[in-house]
Design an enzyme around this catalytic site. Structure first.
Site, PDB file in Angstrom:
ATOM      1  N   LYS A  98      -4.450  -3.017  10.059  1.00 55.25           N
ATOM      2  CA  LYS A  98      -3.795  -1.709  10.284  1.00 55.25           C
ATOM      3  C   LYS A  98      -4.840  -0.664  10.695  1.00 55.25           C
ATOM      4  CE  LYS A  98      -0.101  -2.963   7.173  1.00 55.25           C
ATOM      5  NZ  LYS A  98       0.473  -2.970   5.831  1.00 55.25           N
ATOM      6  N   ASP A 103       6.234   3.166   6.628  1.00 56.29           N
ATOM      7  CA  ASP A 103       6.729   1.810   6.350  1.00 56.29           C
ATOM      8  C   ASP A 103       8.257   1.768   6.415  1.00 56.29           C
ATOM      9  OD1 ASP A 103       4.972  -0.352   5.976  1.00 56.29           O
ATOM     10  OD2 ASP A 103       4.275   0.442   4.056  1.00 56.29           O
ATOM     11  N   GLN A 115      -0.098  -0.072   0.259  1.00 55.13           N
ATOM     12  CA  GLN A 115      -0.029  -1.506   0.535  1.00 55.13           C
ATOM     13  C   GLN A 115       0.572  -2.250  -0.659  1.00 55.13           C
ATOM     14  OE1 GLN A 115      -0.910  -3.040   3.534  1.00 55.13           O
ATOM     15  NE2 GLN A 115      -0.005  -4.854   2.611  1.00 55.13           N
TER      16      GLN A 115
END
Ligand code: NAP
Length: 290
Positions: A52, A119, A96
């Site tokens: 990422k 997300d 995460q």
């Protein structure tokens, strides 16, 4: 059989984003900024976070990685999230997953400012997406849609079977493919662990498109699919020999597919690309850019 190459598609999307960012920066604006929170030590998470951050570089974004020890309490983590929510320089925030067992993931997801929730897991974004409103769409599902769009795979009117109903993959992709979206308007069946085997086989054998996200190596076998099926393999499973495989018996199933995603190099790359699209959207929202 042709490959739905997530690497090529993701690179193309990120290259487009970087051109737009260069234009914004030339006009005097700061760069988009993604912040990633990583808790504890978890080898796969390290890999995902690295990719990422690398993708942020390629897109022309700034990024920050905040690491916290496994021992952090839920309230300490929530306080860190509140601080980033209030930080005007962070456009997009990711925590995460998985987080350590003593922390409830839904409490963490709920604490992220929906305007920074790249997300797309926050109930506000999930709800807006479900209702067909503007939202940060859950990244893996959005990435799958972008991949289908890039390869001009017809979805409208098709029969799709999604196997797996997790909140991060199966559920959102089943909603997105059935919604009246740019990539959608399919007739979708969502299968899960309580789906009787015979019913699952009935459904998968007549499916035009199958999306599988169960986390079981080789779950989809040759006898489960019809000739010409489009196969989207979301699974990422590490075998004892260290090899990374998906949820599809690639060698045998791919012979019957018109298109199939490889693992690695398929959906995983697209998840990261979708995060870049969502971060750009968060940035554009912040600066009232079209
Ligand atoms: P998850 O939360 O464990 O969900 C798995 C789903 O599969 C559950 O809904 C479960 O049903 C269902 N399932 C399990 N066994 C089944 C069976 N025998 N028949 C039918 N359904 C079954 O997993 P996830 O987070 O969605 O991830 C799935 C896989 O995708 C994993 O390998 C993960 O590493 C990978 N993944 C990849 C990406 C990417 O970017 N490529 C992103 C996220 C995840 P129940 O709900 O009834 O338990």
């Amino acid at each position: 059989m042709k490959l739905l190459d997530g690497k090529i598609c993701a690179e193309s999307l990120v290259a487009d984003i970087s051109k737009r960012v260069a234009g914004y920066v030339e006009s005097g604006l700061r760069k988009p900024h993604m912040t990633v929170i990583l808790v504890g030590e978890h080898a796969p998470s390290e890999t995902y976070v690295k990719s990422k951050i690398k993708s942020c570089e390629n897109a022309g974004f700034d990024s920050a990685l905040l690491r916290f020890p496994e021992s952090i309490t839920e309230s300490e983590l929530l306080a860190a999230i509140a601080e980033i929510n209030a930080d005007p320089v962070t456009d997009g925030l990711i925590v995460q997953l998985p987080v350590p067992k003593h922390i409830k993931p839904q409490n963490i997801i709920n604490a992220i400012d929906p305007e920074k929730d790249i997300d797309g897991f926050h109930p506000t974004n999930f709800g807006r997406m479900t209702l067909g409103q503007k939202a940060f769409r859950p990244a893996t599902a959005y990435g799958i849609c972008k991949l289908l769009q890039y390869y001009e795979i017809p979805v409208k009117g098709k029969h799709c079977v999604v196997i797996g109903r997790s909140n991060i993959v199966g559920k959102p992709i089943s909603i997105m493919l059935s919604n009246d979206f740019d990539i959608g308007n399919a007739t979708v069946t969502l299968a899960h662990i309580e789906t009787p085997r015979a019913l699952l086989l009935d459904e998968t054998r007549r499916a035009d498109i199958i999306v599988v996200a169960v986390g079981i190596p080789g779950f989809v076998t040759e006898d489960m699919v019809k000739d010409g099926v489009v196969m989207i393999d979301v699974g990422i499973n590490r075998l004892e020999n260290g090899k990374l495989v998906g949820d599809v018996d690639f060698e045998n199933v791919s012979r019957k597919c018109s298109w199939i995603t490889p693992v690695p190099g398929g959906v995983g790359k697209m998840t990261v690309a979708a995060l870049m699209i969502n971060t750009l959207m968060a940035y554009q929202n912040n600066f009232d850019l079209a």
